[in-house]
Design a protein around this motif. Structure first.
Motif, PDB file in Angstrom:
ATOM      1  N   GLN A 119       0.805  -1.225   0.000  1.00  0.00           N
ATOM      2  CA  GLN A 119       0.000   0.000   0.000  1.00  0.00           C
ATOM      3  C   GLN A 119       0.836   1.272   0.000  1.00  0.00           C
ATOM      4  N   MET A 120       2.116   1.176   0.323  1.00  0.00           N
ATOM      5  CA  MET A 120       2.891   2.418   0.322  1.00  0.00           C
ATOM      6  C   MET A 120       2.981   3.052  -1.066  1.00  0.00           C
ATOM      7  N   ILE A 121       2.761   2.273  -2.143  1.00  0.00           N
ATOM      8  CA  ILE A 121       2.782   2.900  -3.473  1.00  0.00           C
ATOM      9  C   ILE A 121       1.533   3.738  -3.719  1.00  0.00           C
ATOM     10  N   ALA A 122       0.516   3.532  -2.882  1.00  0.00           N
ATOM     11  CA  ALA A 122      -0.731   4.271  -3.082  1.00  0.00           C
ATOM     12  C   ALA A 122      -0.687   5.622  -2.383  1.00  0.00           C
ATOM     13  N   LYS A 123       0.365   5.868  -1.628  1.00  0.00           N
ATOM     14  CA  LYS A 123       0.352   7.010  -0.729  1.00  0.00           C
ATOM     15  C   LYS A 123       1.381   8.072  -1.062  1.00  0.00           C
ATOM     16  N   GLY A 124       0.932   9.283  -1.015  1.00  0.00           N
ATOM     17  CA  GLY A 124       1.846  10.405  -0.988  1.00  0.00           C
ATOM     18  C   GLY A 124       2.484  10.769  -2.304  1.00  0.00           C
ATOM     19  N   HIS A 125       2.247   9.993  -3.365  1.00  0.00           N
ATOM     20  CA  HIS A 125       2.922  10.387  -4.583  1.00  0.00           C
ATOM     21  C   HIS A 125       2.064  10.451  -5.798  1.00  0.00           C
ATOM     22  N   ASP A 126       2.436  11.401  -6.615  1.00  0.00           N
ATOM     23  CA  ASP A 126       1.742  11.644  -7.837  1.00  0.00           C
ATOM     24  C   ASP A 126       2.743  11.365  -8.947  1.00  0.00           C
TER      25      ASP A 126
ATOM     26  N   THR B  44     -10.951   2.847   0.751  1.00  0.00           N
ATOM     27  CA  THR B  44      -9.971   3.938   0.790  1.00  0.00           C
ATOM     28  C   THR B  44      -8.732   3.585  -0.031  1.00  0.00           C
ATOM     29  N   LEU B  45      -8.184   2.400   0.232  1.00  0.00           N
ATOM     30  CA  LEU B  45      -6.955   2.017  -0.461  1.00  0.00           C
ATOM     31  C   LEU B  45      -7.182   1.926  -1.969  1.00  0.00           C
ATOM     32  N   LEU B  46      -8.298   1.296  -2.364  1.00  0.00           N
ATOM     33  CA  LEU B  46      -8.550   1.117  -3.798  1.00  0.00           C
ATOM     34  C   LEU B  46      -8.812   2.451  -4.477  1.00  0.00           C
ATOM     35  N   THR B  47      -9.575   3.320  -3.824  1.00  0.00           N
ATOM     36  CA  THR B  47      -9.842   4.626  -4.419  1.00  0.00           C
ATOM     37  C   THR B  47      -8.547   5.418  -4.567  1.00  0.00           C
ATOM     38  N   GLN B  48      -7.713   5.354  -3.536  1.00  0.00           N
ATOM     39  CA  GLN B  48      -6.459   6.097  -3.582  1.00  0.00           C
ATOM     40  C   GLN B  48      -5.542   5.558  -4.678  1.00  0.00           C
ATOM     41  N   VAL B  49      -5.431   4.242  -4.745  1.00  0.00           N
ATOM     42  CA  VAL B  49      -4.493   3.695  -5.729  1.00  0.00           C
ATOM     43  C   VAL B  49      -5.043   3.866  -7.142  1.00  0.00           C
ATOM     44  N   ALA B  50      -6.349   3.724  -7.297  1.00  0.00           N
ATOM     45  CA  ALA B  50      -6.945   3.943  -8.614  1.00  0.00           C
ATOM     46  C   ALA B  50      -6.702   5.385  -9.054  1.00  0.00           C
ATOM     47  N   GLY B  51      -6.756   6.283  -8.094  1.00  0.00           N
ATOM     48  CA  GLY B  51      -6.550   7.700  -8.382  1.00  0.00           C
ATOM     49  C   GLY B  51      -5.144   8.029  -8.847  1.00  0.00           C
ATOM     50  N   ARG B  52      -4.222   7.070  -8.728  1.00  0.00           N
ATOM     51  CA  ARG B  52      -2.846   7.307  -9.199  1.00  0.00           C
ATOM     52  C   ARG B  52      -2.757   7.215 -10.711  1.00  0.00           C
ATOM     53  N   ALA B  53      -3.763   6.622 -11.351  1.00  0.00           N
ATOM     54  CA  ALA B  53      -3.665   6.371 -12.792  1.00  0.00           C
ATOM     55  C   ALA B  53      -4.137   7.568 -13.601  1.00  0.00           C
TER      56      ALA B  53
END
Length: 730
Positions: free
Chosen positions: A542-549, A578-587
């Motif tokens: 999950q750390m790839i889902a956090k804090g970076h654009d 939360t995790l899925l929304t955040q990581v999906a939002g990275r794309a």
DNA sequence: AGCACGCCGACT
DNA sequence: GTCGGCGTGCTC
């Protein structure tokens, strides 16, 4: 006879304050917030003066020494700390120690103030002969005062030349207190305000209006991923600074990157504002120096992780809690406070405007916004593209083979590689395989200290416990049946990395999880490589889902979704969403052409369907009834008690006795348990839990007062930990 | 948490 | 005999 008495928080795990007589010669200098040495039992201890009053001194000992000229704690901070100690049922002395940089609160290690030589230019003419001397003068002329460390960055051996310049009267040298600041000499280019869209403008306007009122105003800033929350923060901070008040910005540790700090510095330092950063990556000395600058009122903006909520700002006007849903705001050991909740308390106590920001607010905060105790600000649009990523749920039940990656995801990866774009794969499980299994007799391997299977790490050739430091080499032969067919079962990030490497031999692949980022700076190195597009596929937890654009990412794949959904915790659905929304939002943040694949056996689950649409409101409406029905937060309140000890029998018996006693006095509180903790054994200790649940905080609080007395009867071999508003209950 | 007191096992 | 194991009790 009435004399001056000081009530002191002593550095011991005790909840009450201790009263001491202030000796006559100290009466003038004694003040709330200063440290003292006091006789305590048969030893001496440091303590903090929290209160002074007139009273009888009979039976009291005297303060032996006063340690500080100036108070370390302001009255406002003391109010907050006492509130927190009381609310979280934790000894005040330890609460204070948590709030201060290492060294100030304890008896032992004293962080020292360092001094170094500082050079000041006296004259430049006539130009000295040596070329090195000329260059040194040029550098030193740039600033009013130039510390030796700065000179050392440019010249490897400056000493002889510097000494000559001093002898010849070009320079003056004096000792100055060092500011250990890792960001101090980074080059900063000014950063101008971005143009806001209407939603952002409205948000900034609301916050600005509140700042002018100078009273407690709490906001929830709900902005979809990529909606430009940071720019709203920046412009709100600017408004706050214009009103001559200070800003405090809390960020999850993992998101507190050099880039984020650089953005704030670039925006505000050219205007003369001073910024301090507080986070765990600093050395004790660096943190101490930053803290002292804040305490001396030399700082306008503080950016920090959890413990920065205790930053000694004297006139905060704005508090921002970014990614407010993050569970890392809750300290999960010792003093178990939640920095987000304390931020609201501090804002209330000091009349601040506070903004809790998130794309996926905690259910607790959204609930408050529905109830009206937080004012909600919405940013429904992405700033760059307006397009949210297209999300596809892959039903694993319909996939033919049971391979780690489903075919549509493999094709999408191929496609992404061909287009020279980047992909991220999320698998929330590190290591090679979650367990080793003897395929003959079904034996698996467990940690001897914790009740959990050992994770197989291939590169290290080790079975590791993810909850303690235990590790052992894997067995070649089954200890139960002597069979030789021991196989790794399931997949972690390490195995995924190996499979991806075999599948896409030409691709540049990197893995980011706790194993690859344990060394200092390793996390940032991977992030930087990703930014420079030197990685095609990033695999991680999950750390790839956090804090970076990462602007180059157009494809995100999520594996192991069902582990998240089936996690034994009432917040499993919320965490998954939360995790899925955040990581999906990275794309596709930059291009608007993001694609997301989520592999699951539960494609109908509302956590997934809502995440796929980035639809927070629907998720909230679907999840809330479950909480309501069972009285779980945010519709009720919890206290989690854990009893732990070396003797299983004794722990169990004590837990049963305590639960019985609590049950007999319970009014308006449900006493659940005792039951073995999900981690029934951790680091060699057997653990039992009792859960207290109530619709009314006040009922829980009065029960906790009784618990205080009951816990005195628990024998020394069993420890009791009290977790107020628990975030995880393992 | 410290630091004492106190009451039982293997050592010069 | 006593050195030292850690149970438990107290700290203005």
């Amino acid at each position: 006879m009435s004399e001056l008495i000081a009530d002191i928080a002593v550095n011991a795990p005790l909840k009450q304050l201790f009263s001491y007589l202030v000796p006559a010669e100290m009466v003038e200098k004694v003040a709330v917030g200063k440290r003292v040495k006091v006789p305590f039992g048969r030893r001496t201890s440091t303590g903090f003066i929290l209160l002074t009053r007139q009273g009888s001194s009979k039976g009291l000992k005297k303060i032996s020494t006063l340690l500080d000229e100036e108070p370390l704690l302001t009255p406002e901070l003391i109010t907050l700390l006492r509130w927190a100690a009381d609310y979280y049922c934790h000894p005040i002395g330890q609460v204070i120690r948590n709030a201060l940089p290492a060294g100030l609160g304890s008896d032992k290690t004293q962080t020292r103030i360092l001094y170094e030589p500082v050079y000041r230019l006296l004259k430049r003419e006539p130009l000295p002969r040596g070329q090195k001397q000329q260059e040194l003068l040029k550098l030193i002329a740039e600033e009013e005062k130039t510390p030796l460390s700065r000179i050392r960055q440019e010249f490897s051996t400056p000493h002889s030349s510097l000494n000559r310049l001093v002898e010849q009267g070009y320079l003056e040298v004096c000792e100055q207190e060092i500011q250990r600041d890792p960001f101090l000499y980074e080059k900063i280019t000014e950063d101008k305000c971005l143009t806001l869209n209407n939603d952002q403008k409205n948000a900034v306007k609301s916050v600005s209006d509140s700042l002018e009122k100078n009273s407690f105003s709490p906001y929830l800033l709900h902005g979809v991923t990529g909606s430009g929350k940071t720019e709203v923060y920046l412009q709100s901070v600017e408004k706050c600074l214009n009103l001559k008040r200070q800003a405090l910005i809390l960020v999850p540790e993992i998101a507190l990157t050099p880039q984020l700090v650089a953005r704030f510095r670039a925006r505000f330092e050219p205007k003369g504002s001073k910024l301090a950063v507080l986070h765990s990556g600093l050395s004790d000395g660096e943190r101490y120096d930053a803290w002292r600058r804040i305490n001396r009122n030399e700082v306008d903006i503080v950016i920090g992780a959890r413990s920065a909520i205790f930053a000694p700002l004297s006139r905060p006007g704005l508090i921002i809690v970014d990614e407010e849903h993050e569970t890392s705001y809750k300290q999960s050991e010792g003093f178990r406070y939640n920095a987000r909740d304390l931020a609201l308390v501090r804002a209330q106590q000091q009349g601040c405007t506070i903004v809790l920001g998130s794309a996926t607010p905690s259910l607790a905060s959204y609930y408050r916004s529905e109830q009206g105790s937080l004012q909600r600000l919405e940013l429904p649009q992405r700033v760059h593209t307006g397009n949210l990523p297209q999300v596809e749920l892959i039903n694993l039940a319909e996939e033919e083979s049971s391979q780690t990656l489903a075919n549509p995801l493999i094709e999408a990866l191929q496609n992404t590689l061909e287009k020279r774009e980047q992909a991220m794969l999320l698998l929330n499980r590190r290591g090679f395989a979650p367990f080793l299994l003897c395929t003959d007799c079904g034996t698996s391997f467990h940690c001897p200290n914790c009740e959990i299977t050992l994770t197989f790490h291939q590169r290290e050739r080790l079975l590791r416990c993810h909850y303690c430091d235990y590790a052992e080499p894997p067995k070649e032969v089954c200890p139960n049946c002597n069979g030789g067919n021991i196989e790794p079962e399931g997949a972690g990030t390490e195995r995924l990395e190996q499979e991806i490497t075999e599948l896409f031999p030409g691709a540049r692949i990197a893995r980011m999880d706790r194993d690859t980022t344990s060394r200092k700076g390793a996390h940032q190195r991977i992030v930087d490589k990703m930014m420079r597009r030197e990685i095609d596929i990033l695999i991680g937890t999950q750390m790839i889902a956090k804090g970076h654009d990462f602007p180059g990412v157009t494809l995100v794949g999520v594996l192991g979704t069902d582990n998240l959904l089936n996690f034994p915790d009432f917040r499993a659905a919320e965490r998954s969403f939360t995790l899925l929304t955040q990581v999906a939002g990275r794309a596709g943040r930059a291009t608007g052409k993001g694609k997301v694949f989520i592999q699951t056996y539960n494609p109908e689950h509302y956590s997934l369907t809502c995440a796929a649409e980035q639809n927070y409101a629907d998720f909230y409406q679907l999840e809330l009834p479950f909480r309501q029905e069972l009285g779980y937060p945010p519709c009720g309140h919890l206290v989690h008690l854990v009893l732990a000890g070396n003797q299983p029998q004794q722990v169990k018996q004590q837990a049963e006795q305590l639960a019985e006693q609590l049950f007999s006095i319970a009014t308006n509180v449900e006493v659940l348990g005792p039951s073995p903790c999900p981690l029934a054994k951790l680091r060699g200790k057997t653990r039992y839990q009792i859960l207290l649940k109530s619709a009314a905080r006040s009922s829980l609080r009065s029960m906790l007062a009784d618990l205080e007395a009951l816990s005195k009867n628990i024998p020394g071999g069993v420890g009791l930990s009290i977790d107020i508003d628990p975030v995880d209950m393992l």
